[in-house]
Structures are given as structure tokens and as C-alpha cells.
Design a protein around this motif. Structure first.
Motif, PDB file in Angstrom:
ATOM      1  N   TRP A 173       0.806  -1.051   0.059  1.00 17.22           N
ATOM      2  CA  TRP A 173       0.086  -0.028  -0.132  1.00 17.22           C
ATOM      3  C   TRP A 173       0.775   1.237   0.010  1.00 17.22           C
ATOM      4  O   TRP A 173       0.212   2.383  -0.276  1.00 17.22           O
ATOM      5  CB  TRP A 173      -1.133   0.231   1.352  1.00 17.22           C
ATOM      6  N   ALA A 174       1.927   1.178   0.351  1.00 14.13           N
ATOM      7  CA  ALA A 174       2.984   2.329   0.479  1.00 14.13           C
ATOM      8  C   ALA A 174       3.803   2.604  -0.884  1.00 14.13           C
ATOM      9  O   ALA A 174       4.316   3.659  -0.912  1.00 14.13           O
ATOM     10  CB  ALA A 174       3.902   2.048   1.605  1.00 14.13           C
ATOM     11  N   PHE A 175       3.525   1.903  -1.978  1.00 11.44           N
ATOM     12  CA  PHE A 175       4.189   2.026  -3.100  1.00 11.44           C
ATOM     13  C   PHE A 175       3.542   3.479  -3.835  1.00 11.44           C
ATOM     14  O   PHE A 175       2.457   3.592  -3.675  1.00 11.44           O
ATOM     15  CB  PHE A 175       3.747   0.847  -4.103  1.00 11.44           C
ATOM     16  N   ALA A 176       4.522   4.323  -4.256  1.00 13.33           N
ATOM     17  CA  ALA A 176       4.105   5.510  -4.572  1.00 13.33           C
ATOM     18  C   ALA A 176       2.838   5.767  -5.282  1.00 13.33           C
ATOM     19  O   ALA A 176       1.882   6.466  -5.111  1.00 13.33           O
ATOM     20  CB  ALA A 176       5.011   6.330  -5.446  1.00 13.33           C
ATOM     21  N   ASP A 177       2.635   5.117  -6.582  1.00 15.05           N
ATOM     22  CA  ASP A 177       1.445   5.257  -7.191  1.00 15.05           C
ATOM     23  C   ASP A 177       0.237   4.278  -6.616  1.00 15.05           C
ATOM     24  O   ASP A 177      -0.948   4.813  -6.844  1.00 15.05           O
ATOM     25  CB  ASP A 177       1.868   4.412  -8.709  1.00 15.05           C
ATOM     26  N   VAL A 178       0.416   3.375  -5.993  1.00 11.41           N
ATOM     27  CA  VAL A 178      -0.669   2.729  -5.188  1.00 11.41           C
ATOM     28  C   VAL A 178      -1.289   3.637  -4.187  1.00 11.41           C
ATOM     29  O   VAL A 178      -2.523   3.618  -3.867  1.00 11.41           O
ATOM     30  CB  VAL A 178      -0.355   1.251  -4.840  1.00 11.41           C
ATOM     31  N   PHE A 179      -0.158   4.281  -3.289  1.00 11.08           N
ATOM     32  CA  PHE A 179      -0.799   5.174  -2.259  1.00 11.08           C
ATOM     33  C   PHE A 179      -1.556   6.415  -2.740  1.00 11.08           C
ATOM     34  O   PHE A 179      -2.620   6.426  -2.184  1.00 11.08           O
ATOM     35  CB  PHE A 179       0.600   5.867  -1.799  1.00 11.08           C
ATOM     36  N   VAL A 180      -1.297   6.687  -3.919  1.00 15.35           N
ATOM     37  CA  VAL A 180      -2.005   7.989  -4.558  1.00 15.35           C
ATOM     38  C   VAL A 180      -3.494   7.444  -5.270  1.00 15.35           C
ATOM     39  O   VAL A 180      -4.447   7.758  -4.942  1.00 15.35           O
ATOM     40  CB  VAL A 180      -1.308   8.678  -5.441  1.00 15.35           C
ATOM     41  N   ALA A 181      -3.381   6.192  -5.828  1.00 18.29           N
ATOM     42  CA  ALA A 181      -4.378   5.918  -6.719  1.00 18.29           C
ATOM     43  C   ALA A 181      -5.641   5.168  -5.797  1.00 18.29           C
ATOM     44  O   ALA A 181      -6.557   4.989  -6.223  1.00 18.29           O
ATOM     45  CB  ALA A 181      -3.787   4.684  -7.501  1.00 18.29           C
ATOM     46  N   ARG A 182      -5.331   4.847  -4.612  1.00 19.93           N
ATOM     47  CA  ARG A 182      -6.121   4.237  -3.661  1.00 19.93           C
ATOM     48  C   ARG A 182      -7.178   5.305  -2.886  1.00 19.93           C
ATOM     49  O   ARG A 182      -7.854   4.885  -2.014  1.00 19.93           O
ATOM     50  CB  ARG A 182      -5.602   3.480  -3.006  1.00 19.93           C
ATOM     51  N   GLY A 183      -7.001   6.562  -3.115  1.00 25.04           N
ATOM     52  CA  GLY A 183      -7.867   7.543  -2.299  1.00 25.04           C
ATOM     53  C   GLY A 183      -8.188   8.656  -3.228  1.00 25.04           C
ATOM     54  O   GLY A 183      -7.836   9.109  -4.343  1.00 25.04           O
ATOM     55  N   PRO A 184      -8.710   9.693  -2.352  1.00 23.87           N
ATOM     56  CA  PRO A 184      -8.792  11.091  -3.038  1.00 23.87           C
ATOM     57  C   PRO A 184      -7.785  12.037  -3.296  1.00 23.87           C
ATOM     58  O   PRO A 184      -8.107  12.819  -3.905  1.00 23.87           O
ATOM     59  CB  PRO A 184      -9.923  11.861  -1.762  1.00 23.87           C
ATOM     60  N   ALA A 185      -6.537  11.458  -3.244  1.00 20.08           N
ATOM     61  CA  ALA A 185      -5.331  12.372  -3.691  1.00 20.08           C
ATOM     62  C   ALA A 185      -5.344  12.342  -4.987  1.00 20.08           C
ATOM     63  O   ALA A 185      -4.742  13.285  -5.816  1.00 20.08           O
ATOM     64  CB  ALA A 185      -3.980  11.717  -2.970  1.00 20.08           C
ATOM     65  N   THR A 186      -5.790  11.173  -5.689  1.00 19.38           N
ATOM     66  CA  THR A 186      -6.122  10.937  -7.082  1.00 19.38           C
ATOM     67  C   THR A 186      -6.656  12.389  -7.685  1.00 19.38           C
ATOM     68  O   THR A 186      -6.227  13.145  -8.517  1.00 19.38           O
ATOM     69  CB  THR A 186      -6.779  10.102  -7.713  1.00 19.38           C
ATOM     70  N   VAL A 187      -7.940  12.762  -7.168  1.00 18.77           N
ATOM     71  CA  VAL A 187      -8.532  13.765  -7.572  1.00 18.77           C
ATOM     72  C   VAL A 187      -7.978  15.228  -7.258  1.00 18.77           C
ATOM     73  O   VAL A 187      -7.854  16.018  -7.620  1.00 18.77           O
ATOM     74  CB  VAL A 187     -10.012  13.568  -6.832  1.00 18.77           C
ATOM     75  N   ALA A 188      -7.453  15.166  -6.120  1.00 17.26           N
ATOM     76  CA  ALA A 188      -6.591  16.366  -5.549  1.00 17.26           C
ATOM     77  C   ALA A 188      -5.635  16.788  -6.249  1.00 17.26           C
ATOM     78  O   ALA A 188      -5.521  17.899  -6.841  1.00 17.26           O
ATOM     79  CB  ALA A 188      -6.277  16.117  -4.147  1.00 17.26           C
TER      80      ALA A 188
END
Length: 286
Positions: free
Chosen positions: A156-171
């Protein structure tokens, strides 16, 4: 232009940039379809291969897992995570930069559309589209990433997985929209604005990724004897001390605190960039 121009402005934005809208829709649909295929079709073949290989000792299933299922799922996560770079390029180069460079924006301002309304529509319409598409990608990726965890090799801490799994993608997408608009208004040239917007967003992401582990207090465990941490933790430090063994890490439960803090930072940058864009526009059109 008639008094109904402000009402028609969002429709005009959609019409002018319908190609970008189609590309974004195809991107969201394509990644969604790819994840559905991986989890409804490909995974069955991987499971069948796993059953055939269970009696062998040469580990063929490891290769199958990473090449046929885990690796493509990782590609979807990477594309979802870094899609904000394309948003920055589009905003700086086409959405705002090209219209300022060509004079189309000034023409609109003389036809009953104020500069502030023009920029508001230019930002609000893509923001809604990006929020809807980004939310769909996050939900689908969360489902796909969690569906067959035993076949996945990433944490879950992988850079792309970390962002893609939550609202940071939209942010990140909304921040790229705001930064692209600000850059275009400052430079007034499409290509330079495109390049600077992408570079600025890449730098923001790189800085936050580098300092991500510090966004929430980590946990530390010490013991006079060697010990093992759970497989799903994010290890930060691991070593020996004068009295035994010591590990600093983020457990899986820290995902949401870390993720939401980063999301808040990115949204704050987006808000500041948006306010700065309107301020620059007012000064340039006063």
C-alpha cells in the motif's frame, strides 16, 4: 453576445474541448475495463496455473502472477496516479494557454463575458469532469487492488498505489488544473505554459512523495530479540541498537491519516493557485 452568455459558457467550454473530454472518458473507461478484465478473466487463468504448479518446486507461479496479473494492475495504478501530469499539460497548453496566446480569450471578454466568469467556467467545468472521472478510477482501483491480494506483489505504500487508492488522485488532478491555469496566465504562451505546468506538478509530487513518511507519526518497536513485522507495514528503519533490535514503521492503519494529510496539502496548493490565477487575471485585465 446576449445576456444568456454566462449560462451558455459551460456548454461552450465543453464544445471547444470535446476532444479532451472524449479522451478523458476513454481513459477512464479503458482503465476500468482493463481492471474488470484482469479480475474477472485473467485471474481465473492465474488461479488455474497456480493449481497446476502447486506440485512443482521451480516456482513457475511467481512469474505468472507478476506478468499476467500483478504487473498489469500496477500499470493501472501508475496511470491513475500520474494522470495529473496530462491534466497540467492540457490546462497550461490548450485550455488556457492557447486561448490567451491566440487572442480568443480577449474576444470573449468583449462579447459580454467578463474575464472572471470566463476563467471560472474554464476551471469549473473541467473540475467537475475530473472529479467524476477520478472518483470512478479510485473506486475501481480500490476494488481491483484488494480483490486478489495474494496475487499482488506491491504494498500500500508504493508511490502510485498510495495515490491511486484514495482522494489524492482527484486532489492532484484539481491542483494540476489550477497550476496549469496560473502558469498560462503568467506566461501567456501555450508551449512554455505546458512545460512549466508539468514540471511544477512533477516537482510537487516528488517533494510530497519524498517526505510522505513524515506526514504522520511513525511507530517504533524495540526488542532484545529479533522479531518480524507484519508483511503489510511500511518499513522506514530497521537495525540493531546497543540493547537489541529496533524498527520504525507505518502500519497499514496509517494509510488513511497519511493519505488525507497529503490530500489536504495538495488541495491547499490548488486553492492558492486558483486564487493567484484570479488575481493575475484581474491585474492583467484591469
Amino acid at each position: 453576445m446576449s445576456t444568456t452568455a454566462p449560462v451558455r459558457l459551460p456548454r461552450t467550454v465543453l464544445r471547444l474541448h470535446r476532444t479532451a473530454l472524449i479522451v478523458w472518458g476513454a481513459f477512464v473507461a479503458g482503465l476500468t475495463g482493463w481492471l474488470v478484465w484482469l479480475n474477472e478473466v485473467t485471474v481465473d487463468a492465474v488461479r488455474a496455473a497456480q493449481a497446476r504448479c502447486s506440485s512443482t518446486s521451480w516456482g513457475c507461479i511467481d512469474v505468472i502472477e507478476f506478468l499476467d496479473y500483478s504487473e498489469p494492475t500496477g500499470y493501472v495504478g501508475a496511470l491513475t496516479c500520474y494522470s495529473f501530469l496530462a491534466v497540467a499539460a492540457f490546462t497550461g497548453g490548450s485550455l488556457i494557454g492557447r486561448e490567451l496566446e491566440s487572442g480568443t480569450a480577449r474576444l470573449a471578454w468583449t462579447q459580454g463575458v467578463t474575464p472572471a466568469r470566463w476563467l471560472a467556467a474554464k476551471l469549473a467545468v473541467p473540475a467537475l469532469v475530473l472529479t467524476a472521472g477520478g472518483t470512478a478510477l479510485v473506486l475501481v482501483f480500490r476494488w481491483g487492488w484488494a480483490a486478489n491480494r495474494d496475487l499482488m506483489g506491491d504494498n500500500w505504500a508504493f508511490a502510485d498505489v498510495f495515490v491511486a487508492r484514495g482522494p489524492a488522485t482527484v486532489a492532484y488532478a484539481l491542483c494540476a488544473l489550477a497550476v496549469g491555469a496560473l502558469t498560462a496566465l503568467l506566461l501567456r504562451r501555450a508551449l512554455p505554459a505546458l512545460a512549466v505546468s508539468v514540471a511544477a506538478m512533477w516537482l510537487l509530487n516528488a517533494v510530497l512523495e519524498r517526505h510522505r513518511a513524515r506526514l504522520w507519526p511513525a511507530e517504533t518497536r524495540t526488542s532484545p530479540k529479533p522479531f518480524e513485522l507484519p508483511y503489510d507495514v511500511w518499513r522506514l528503519e530497521w537495525g540493531r541498537t546497543g540493547t537489541g533490535h529496533r524498527a520504525t514503521y507505518h502500519p497499514a492503519s496509517h494509510f488513511w491519516p497519511l493519505h488525507l494529510v497529503e490530500t489536504g496539502i495538495v488541495l491547499a496548493v490548488a486553492a492558492l493557485a486558483t486564487a493567484a490565477a484570479f488575481a493575475v487575471l484581474r491585474r492583467r485585465t484591469a
